[in-house]
Design an enzyme around this catalytic site. Structure first.
Site, PDB file in Angstrom:
ATOM      1  N   MET A 189      13.021  24.001   2.127  1.00 11.33           N
ATOM      2  CA  MET A 189      12.097  23.189   1.333  1.00 11.33           C
ATOM      3  C   MET A 189      12.837  22.333   0.302  1.00 11.33           C
ATOM      4  O   MET A 189      12.553  21.149   0.136  1.00 11.33           O
ATOM      5  CB  MET A 189      11.083  24.093   0.621  1.00 11.33           C
TER       6      MET A 189
ATOM      7  N   ARG B 240     -11.208   1.712  14.184  1.00 11.16           N
ATOM      8  CA  ARG B 240     -10.774   2.455  13.001  1.00 11.16           C
ATOM      9  C   ARG B 240     -11.702   2.126  11.842  1.00 11.16           C
ATOM     10  O   ARG B 240     -12.417   2.963  11.360  1.00 11.16           O
ATOM     11  CB  ARG B 240      -9.317   2.116  12.674  1.00 11.16           C
TER      12      ARG B 240
ATOM     13  N   TYR C  66      17.759  29.411   7.715  1.00 11.00           N
ATOM     14  CA  TYR C  66      16.669  30.282   8.182  1.00 11.00           C
ATOM     15  C   TYR C  66      16.776  30.550   9.679  1.00 11.00           C
ATOM     16  O   TYR C  66      16.998  29.639  10.476  1.00 11.00           O
ATOM     17  CB  TYR C  66      15.312  29.626   7.902  1.00 11.00           C
TER      18      TYR C  66
ATOM     19  N   LYS D  66       0.836  -1.202   0.000  1.00 13.80           N
ATOM     20  CA  LYS D  66       0.000   0.000   0.000  1.00 13.80           C
ATOM     21  C   LYS D  66       0.871   1.253   0.000  1.00 13.80           C
ATOM     22  O   LYS D  66       2.083   1.165   0.211  1.00 13.80           O
ATOM     23  CB  LYS D  66      -0.907  -0.020   1.226  1.00 13.80           C
TER      24      LYS D  66
HETATM   25  C1  LIG Z   1      -0.352  -1.511   6.800  1.00 12.42           C
HETATM   26  C2  LIG Z   1      -1.080  -2.719   7.166  1.00 12.42           C
HETATM   27  C3  LIG Z   1      -0.412  -3.925   7.393  1.00 12.42           C
HETATM   28  C4  LIG Z   1       1.104  -4.055   7.398  1.00 12.42           C
HETATM   29  O1  LIG Z   1       1.655  -3.492   8.552  1.00 12.42           O
HETATM   30  P1  LIG Z   1       3.250  -3.532   8.856  1.00 12.42           P
HETATM   31  O2  LIG Z   1       3.321  -3.111  10.271  1.00 12.42           O
HETATM   32  O3  LIG Z   1       3.876  -2.552   7.924  1.00 12.42           O
HETATM   33  O4  LIG Z   1       3.710  -4.908   8.628  1.00 12.42           O
HETATM   34  C5  LIG Z   1      -1.176  -5.052   7.623  1.00 12.42           C
HETATM   35  N1  LIG Z   1      -2.526  -4.987   7.641  1.00 12.42           N
HETATM   36  C6  LIG Z   1      -3.196  -3.838   7.443  1.00 12.42           C
HETATM   37  C7  LIG Z   1      -4.687  -3.834   7.480  1.00 12.42           C
HETATM   38  C8  LIG Z   1      -2.510  -2.665   7.218  1.00 12.42           C
HETATM   39  O5  LIG Z   1      -3.184  -1.522   7.042  1.00 12.42           O
END
Ligand SMILES: *Cc1c(COP(=O)(O)O)cnc(C)c1O
Length: 416
Positions: free
Chosen positions: A351, A146, A303, A41
């Site tokens: 930046m 969540r 800065y 992801k």
């Molecule tokens: C991001 C995520 C993972 C992986 O988590 P890691 O700690 O990076 O291994 C697994 N399951 C879900 C639902 C996630 O959102």
């Protein structure tokens, strides 16, 4: 066009080897039926989905997980030549109007709202899909608050599958997310898994028979399958309900273990005892020195003049800044590597630019390669170092690397 020299190198081989190592360790030391879903992801944690999704497939992954429908579409097109049957889980829900793409690209969406089912059912009907042909995975909220269905919402969702024989949707999998898999006492995890079991009883009581159950991130995987671990419970629960077990590692595939609480050194991790020599970093972030100047004692850097030279100094200018994802919190505290040595960052990161102190690296010159994350000579800096300097976590460091930083796939591995 020749670009401003600020790029990341992605070792596809390191990514493949990390996946194979985890999968093999799970099969051999946890359970031969335990499968892994490779989490890619957020553009493969900033490493580049178009590079990492095919690498996962080459390493043997039959499942990958992305955030959104649009990431799912990109993942399908990046992997279709390698494995057109790859299962692509989209974790982050479905928004109105996205159903058609789910069907067209055969994505497996995570669902938990009745609206997700409405959207998919309508899209499946419009596409002329047969009954029970569109697989979905139901997320259960076992305590993270969540996403996912809780015990009170579950009944209405299950009705949608049980009562409607004409539904085009099929409940293929069940998942939940552990919010404290990195806490070694495991109390929160045990509570979550107890709730999971209760909800699975509800599902079984409706006569529904999903095929898979997936639970557990990198922390859960690296803790292995010993007694009272998340994986041991996952296996027991999956067996009880006749489900195929799967875990969902992300961070470990990119070569880092999460920090445990209380800490658990890599050489004591149950799944991979030689973590430091086994998992390999996948990403190196590099730039080049753009110019070098000398300043006198009393002059300031950056800065607001937060750094004042107490003696004459040599400074190198780097074409990288917080606009590239280099955390501004590294101002006056982080380091980079030049000629195999650590050069501190005096003053504020801008930046687009950062000034580093090369007073003690007299050979440093324009065009020298500079390592922000990675190895140079005998020194190494990791995303975890950046995270500790910036008061955050390595996931945020990786995903902060901006889109304008070029991703270059390389064949060789990076020596951890
Ligand atoms: C991001 C995520 C993972 C992986 O988590 P890691 O700690 O990076 O291994 C697994 N399951 C879900 C639902 C996630 O959102």
């Amino acid at each position: 066009m020749v670009r401003r020299p600020c790029w990341v190198e992605i070792s596809t081989r390191a990514f493949e080897e990390n996946y194979k190592l985890l999968a093999q360790a799970c099969r051999e030391t946890v359970n031969p039926t335990l499968d892994l879903l490779a989490i890619v992801k957020a553009d493969a944690y900033g490493h580049g989905l178009s590079v990492c999704a095919p690498a996962a497939v080459r390493a043997g992954a039959r499942w990958i997980g992305v955030t959104s429908i649009e990431e799912g579409v990109a993942a399908r097109s990046a992997t279709i030549a390698l494995n057109p049957a790859l299962e692509i889980l989209t974790i982050g829900g479905i928004f109105s109007g996205q159903g058609a793409e789910v069907i067209r690209h055969r994505l497996t969406p995570v669902i938990w709202e009745p609206a997700h089912l409405d959207e998919l059912e309508a899209a499946a009907k419009a596409a002329g899909a047969d009954s029970g042909t569109v697989a979905v995975h139901l997320e259960l909220d076992t305590g993270m608050s969540r996403q996912g269905a809780g015990p009170t919402e579950l009944g209405a969702l299950l009705d949608r599958f049980a009562r409607r024989d004409d539904s085009r949707l099929r409940l293929d999998g069940i998942m939940t997310h552990l919010y404290a898999a990195d806490e070694r006492n495991g109390e929160a995890t045990r509570e979550q898994l107890t709730r999971l079991e209760t909800m699975l009883e509800q599902i079984a009581a409706r006569g529904l028979a999903p095929r898979r159950l997936h639970v557990g991130n990198s922390a859960a995987v690296l803790l292995g399958g010993g007694s009272r671990t998340a994986l041991a419970s996952l296996l027991a629960i999956a067996k009880r309900f006749g489900l195929q077990p799967m875990a969902r590692p992300g961070l470990a595939l990119y070569g880092l273990a999460p920090e445990f609480d209380p800490p658990l050194p890599g050489d004591q991790l149950p799944l991979l005892r030689d973590l430091h020599t086994s998992l390999q970093p996948v990403l190196e972030w590099k730039t080049k020195i753009a110019s070098v100047r000398a300043i006198e004692a009393g002059e300031v850097v950056g800065y607001n003049g937060t750094f004042v030279a107490s003696e004459p100094m040599r400074l190198a200018l780097l074409p990288v800044g917080y606009g590239d994802g280099l955390k501004r919190a590294l101002s006056n505290c982080g380091y980079v590597l030049i000629r195999g040595e650590r050069a501190p960052i005096p003053g504020r990161i801008s930046m687009d630019q950062t000034v580093v102190d090369v007073t003690d690296i007299p050979e440093a010159a324009v065009d020298d390669e500079v390592v922000l994350i990675g190895r140079q000579g005998g020194e190494a800096l990791s995303a975890l170092d950046h995270a500790l300097w910036a008061g955050t976590i390595p996931w945020e460091i990786f995903t902060s690397i901006a889109g304008r930083v070029e991703r270059r796939a390389v064949e060789r591995t990076i020596q951890g």
